[in-house]
Design an enzyme around this catalytic site. Structure first.
Site, PDB file in Angstrom:
ATOM      1  N   LYS A 130     -28.145 -14.557  38.011  1.00 41.31           N
ATOM      2  CA  LYS A 130     -27.378 -13.355  38.672  1.00 41.31           C
ATOM      3  C   LYS A 130     -27.242 -13.426  40.165  1.00 41.31           C
ATOM      4  O   LYS A 130     -29.008 -12.726  40.988  1.00 41.31           O
ATOM      5  CB  LYS A 130     -27.526 -12.300  37.991  1.00 41.31           C
ATOM      6  CG  LYS A 130     -25.456 -11.201  37.825  1.00 41.31           C
ATOM      7  CD  LYS A 130     -24.579 -11.864  36.948  1.00 41.31           C
ATOM      8  CE  LYS A 130     -23.691 -11.271  37.239  1.00 41.31           C
ATOM      9  NZ  LYS A 130     -22.822 -12.165  36.294  1.00 41.31           N
ATOM     10  N   ASP A 170     -18.203 -12.120  39.701  1.00 41.81           N
ATOM     11  CA  ASP A 170     -18.258 -11.131  38.560  1.00 41.81           C
ATOM     12  C   ASP A 170     -17.694  -9.614  38.827  1.00 41.81           C
ATOM     13  O   ASP A 170     -16.579 -10.143  39.478  1.00 41.81           O
ATOM     14  CB  ASP A 170     -19.327 -10.720  38.663  1.00 41.81           C
ATOM     15  CG  ASP A 170     -19.649 -10.035  37.232  1.00 41.81           C
ATOM     16  OD1 ASP A 170     -20.432 -10.416  36.262  1.00 41.81           O
ATOM     17  OD2 ASP A 170     -20.187  -9.386  37.194  1.00 41.81           O
TER      18      ASP A 170
HETATM   19  P1  NDP Z   1     -13.114  -7.031  37.646  1.00 40.29           P
HETATM   20  O1  NDP Z   1     -13.965  -6.635  38.571  1.00 40.29           O
HETATM   21  O2  NDP Z   1     -12.252  -8.246  37.556  1.00 40.29           O
HETATM   22  O3  NDP Z   1     -12.889  -5.982  36.652  1.00 40.29           O
HETATM   23  C1  NDP Z   1     -13.678  -5.368  36.672  1.00 40.29           C
HETATM   24  C2  NDP Z   1     -12.993  -4.573  35.622  1.00 40.29           C
HETATM   25  O4  NDP Z   1     -13.682  -2.719  35.268  1.00 40.29           O
HETATM   26  C3  NDP Z   1     -11.745  -2.650  36.960  1.00 40.29           C
HETATM   27  O5  NDP Z   1     -10.466  -2.303  35.882  1.00 40.29           O
HETATM   28  C4  NDP Z   1     -12.580  -1.750  36.647  1.00 40.29           C
HETATM   29  O6  NDP Z   1     -11.898  -0.258  37.584  1.00 40.29           O
HETATM   30  C5  NDP Z   1     -13.249  -1.876  35.729  1.00 40.29           C
HETATM   31  N1  NDP Z   1     -14.851  -0.915  35.882  1.00 40.29           N
HETATM   32  C6  NDP Z   1     -16.032  -1.507  36.785  1.00 40.29           C
HETATM   33  N2  NDP Z   1     -16.985  -0.558  37.466  1.00 40.29           N
HETATM   34  C7  NDP Z   1     -16.343   0.220  36.269  1.00 40.29           C
HETATM   35  C8  NDP Z   1     -17.348   1.345  36.094  1.00 40.29           C
HETATM   36  N3  NDP Z   1     -18.776   2.007  36.182  1.00 40.29           N
HETATM   37  N4  NDP Z   1     -16.484   2.645  35.015  1.00 40.29           N
HETATM   38  C9  NDP Z   1     -15.647   1.953  34.715  1.00 40.29           C
HETATM   39  N5  NDP Z   1     -14.699   1.308  34.689  1.00 40.29           N
HETATM   40  C10 NDP Z   1     -15.125   0.432  35.964  1.00 40.29           C
HETATM   41  O7  NDP Z   1     -14.173  -7.448  36.695  1.00 40.29           O
HETATM   42  P2  NDP Z   1     -14.814  -8.493  35.569  1.00 40.29           P
HETATM   43  O8  NDP Z   1     -13.262  -8.384  34.477  1.00 40.29           O
HETATM   44  O9  NDP Z   1     -14.805 -10.107  35.960  1.00 40.29           O
HETATM   45  O10 NDP Z   1     -16.047  -8.150  34.897  1.00 40.29           O
HETATM   46  C11 NDP Z   1     -15.876  -7.273  33.543  1.00 40.29           C
HETATM   47  C12 NDP Z   1     -17.127  -7.180  33.025  1.00 40.29           C
HETATM   48  O11 NDP Z   1     -17.244  -8.626  32.326  1.00 40.29           O
HETATM   49  C13 NDP Z   1     -18.158  -7.152  33.535  1.00 40.29           C
HETATM   50  O12 NDP Z   1     -19.118  -6.477  33.137  1.00 40.29           O
HETATM   51  C14 NDP Z   1     -18.688  -8.617  34.550  1.00 40.29           C
HETATM   52  O13 NDP Z   1     -19.866  -8.554  34.635  1.00 40.29           O
HETATM   53  C15 NDP Z   1     -18.484  -9.047  32.909  1.00 40.29           C
HETATM   54  N6  NDP Z   1     -18.264 -10.711  32.752  1.00 40.29           N
HETATM   55  C16 NDP Z   1     -17.259 -11.125  33.990  1.00 40.29           C
HETATM   56  C17 NDP Z   1     -16.986 -12.867  33.792  1.00 40.29           C
HETATM   57  C18 NDP Z   1     -15.947 -13.396  34.885  1.00 40.29           C
HETATM   58  O14 NDP Z   1     -15.467 -14.465  34.787  1.00 40.29           O
HETATM   59  N7  NDP Z   1     -15.868 -12.543  35.637  1.00 40.29           N
HETATM   60  C19 NDP Z   1     -17.944 -13.586  31.933  1.00 40.29           C
HETATM   61  C20 NDP Z   1     -17.813 -13.046  31.600  1.00 40.29           C
HETATM   62  C21 NDP Z   1     -18.384 -11.099  31.702  1.00 40.29           C
HETATM   63  P3  NDP Z   1     -11.410  -0.687  38.998  1.00 40.29           P
HETATM   64  O15 NDP Z   1     -10.557  -1.448  39.358  1.00 40.29           O
HETATM   65  O16 NDP Z   1     -11.045   1.232  39.223  1.00 40.29           O
HETATM   66  O17 NDP Z   1     -13.553  -0.222  39.359  1.00 40.29           O
HETATM   67  O1  2IT Z   2     -21.632 -13.034  33.546  1.00 41.07           O
HETATM   68  C1  2IT Z   2     -20.841 -14.686  33.695  1.00 41.07           C
HETATM   69  O2  2IT Z   2     -20.995 -15.105  32.518  1.00 41.07           O
HETATM   70  C2  2IT Z   2     -19.727 -14.189  34.826  1.00 41.07           C
HETATM   71  N1  2IT Z   2     -19.503 -12.901  34.952  1.00 41.07           N
HETATM   72  C3  2IT Z   2     -19.055 -15.790  34.744  1.00 41.07           C
HETATM   73  C4  2IT Z   2     -20.513 -16.836  35.795  1.00 41.07           C
HETATM   74  C5  2IT Z   2     -19.934 -17.799  36.020  1.00 41.07           C
HETATM   75  O3  2IT Z   2     -21.582 -18.494  36.592  1.00 41.07           O
HETATM   76  O4  2IT Z   2     -18.597 -17.921  35.709  1.00 41.07           O
END
Ligand code: NDP
Ligand code: 2IT
Length: 449
Positions: A130, A170
């Protein structure tokens, strides 16, 4: 756990905390995995003698560097960035990059550690890593984000490669940031390679990568409910977040006939009493993905905005936390239980605190941890790597089918390793043991490395 197992566990955690002081998120992630695997680990002396648990909790390396960039006003700014290359026993390092002011070494170590076992569960050849920075892309112009990404890649390019380490997105890193990073990588290396995933569809990205985490989470949730004689249709689902994962989870939930009753961002949540419609979903997607706006700006019929609150006070059958770590605490868990929640399915990484997990366990709530239920994102990243290596691209239908199969296989592994005496599945134990065993076996086979 027997008292002997508990003693070993306590001793191990004591050592880990001593070696990683103040890294509370990392300690929390290790605690959860070690608790699940300790009985199996202690029954298999060869792993213990090889100190697999001590070794797998120590990253292979952490690269820390300064990223200097220039604002639109011509002022110089510097941020801190990291790449945690945690473990490459099963394949090249693989995992996302996070840009958020809350990013610390501890946060990236917890995420990299989780990624090892998540990637192992996908069955694809990927190690765990990461990275990211405490840079906040939210209040920056497009050009500032571009300059930051380019500057970050000037250091990062030395440490990555299609057979070495393959970053992706992420929180705060989506298609725009991946494109800037990829463009700069090519400029520095003078070659095209599948060194990042989540690329645009016209330059080597995979169909369904953007949707994969959210869709995969819903596929997993369906399998989990089916296993326990329930179904997703007609269920009320409280989703948190409104980013990449939350949006596409909500989309798939609507398609499956569930009612999405909440979405949130860091400033508050919306309550959609009758469930989100497809038209409302499309408007929110445009607001978040294209205009980079806030949920508070969204005005729709039957929608209530709750400023500064989290969605867990809303009655639902399923909670799907898709925002960030530790967003679902004990108080929220108790309210959800009181309101009759039957399942929690994590789209985010480690969104549930240890106390909240205990509350759900005590009340027999089904609970899918992120390393199983959100593995669809990295799984399709793995498929993007395969397509890049073969210089082909699969159709959306083909990638979606592979994603469904992978999520089903992960579910099956959880059932194999986590079924309890009463026939219910402990998905936390199942995913931790299922993910850990394969990594442990590979590490043992390699000898002292
Ligand atoms: P984005 O940046 O697209 O969206 C994040 C969302 O979470 C936004 O709505 C944001 O609100 C909110 N958020 C972020 N930080 C906080 C906080 N401290 N408190 C409250 N709300 C918060 O990220 P992703 O959707 O990609 O990621 C979301 C989660 O999923 C994370 O935990 C990530 O690690 C996990 N994940 C992501 C993957 C991917 O492929 N993208 C794969 C697997 C897991 P705001 O817009 O107001 O900041
Ligand atoms: O938390 C996760 O699994 C991700 N943010 C996706 C990682 C990736 O390599 O696609």
């Amino acid at each position: 756990m027997t008292s002997a197992e508990q003693k070993e566990f306590d001793q191990f955690m004591q050592g880990l905390k001593k070696r990683n002081p103040h890294e509370t998120e990392f300690q929390q992630a290790v605690h959860e995995v070690a608790l699940s695997v300790m009985p199996w680990y202690l029954q298999h002396d060869e792993f213990r003698k090889a100190q697999i648990l001590e070794r797998v909790t120590e990253p292979d390396r952490i690269i820390t560097f300064r990223v200097t960039w220039m604002t639109d006003e011509g002022e110089i700014r510097a941020n801190r960035a990291w790449r945690v290359q945690f473990n490459n026993s099963l394949g090249p390092y693989k995992g996302g990059l996070r840009f958020h002011p809350s990013v610390t070494q501890s946060v990236l170590k917890f995420l990299g550690f989780e990624q090892i076992f998540k990637n192992s569960l996908t069955g694809l050849p990927m190690g765990g890593a990461k990275g990211g920075s405490n840079f906040n892309p939210k209040d920056k112009s497009q050009n500032e984000v571009m300059r930051f990404c380019q500057s970050m890649m000037i250091e990062l390019h030395r440490h990555i490669g299609e057979d070495i380490d393959v970053p992706a997105g992420d929180i705060g890193v989506g298609g725009r940031e991946i494109s800037y990073l990829f463009g700069q990588y090519m400029r520095l290396e003078n070659r095209w390679s599948g060194v990042l995933t989540g690329k645009g569809l016209s330059f080597g990205g995979s169909a369904v990568r953007k949707e994969a985490t959210g869709w995969g989470c819903v596929y997993f949730c369906e399998s989990m409910l089916q296993q326990h004689n329930e179904s997703i249709e007609g269920k009320k689902v409280a989703v948190s977040g409104s980013g990449n994962v939350a949006l596409y989870a909500a989309q798939k939930l609507i398609h499956k006939g569930a009612k999405v009753v909440t979405l949130s961002d860091s400033k508050g949540f919306i309550h959609i009493k009758d469930g989100l419609t497809e038209e409302q979903w499309e408007e929110i997607r445009t607001l978040k993905e294209k205009q980079r706006g806030r949920l508070s700006e969204f005005k729709g019929s039957g929608i209530e905005y709750h400023k500064g609150e989290r969605p867990w006070s809303i009655a639902c059958d399923i909670a799907m936390p898709c925002a960030t770590q530790n967003e679902l605490e004990e108080a929220g868990a108790k309210t959800l239980v009181k309101n009759g929640v039957i399942a929690v399915c994590e789209g985010a990484n480690m969104p549930t605190t240890f106390q909240a997990i205990s509350t759900f366990r005590e009340h027999g709530v089904l609970h899918a941890p992120g390393k199983a239920s959100n593995a669809g994102g990295v799984a399709v990243s793995g498929l993007e790597q395969s397509q890049n290596a073969m210089r082909i691209s699969w159709s959306p239908e083909e990638v979606d089918q592979r994603l469904r199969d992978i999520m089903k296989n992960i579910h099956r592994r959880c059932v194999e390793e986590g079924t309890t005496e009463n026939g219910r599945v402990d998905y936390i134990d199942g995913s931790n043991i299922g993910g850990f065993k394969k990594v442990a076996e590979a590490m043992l086979a390699y000898g002292a490395v």
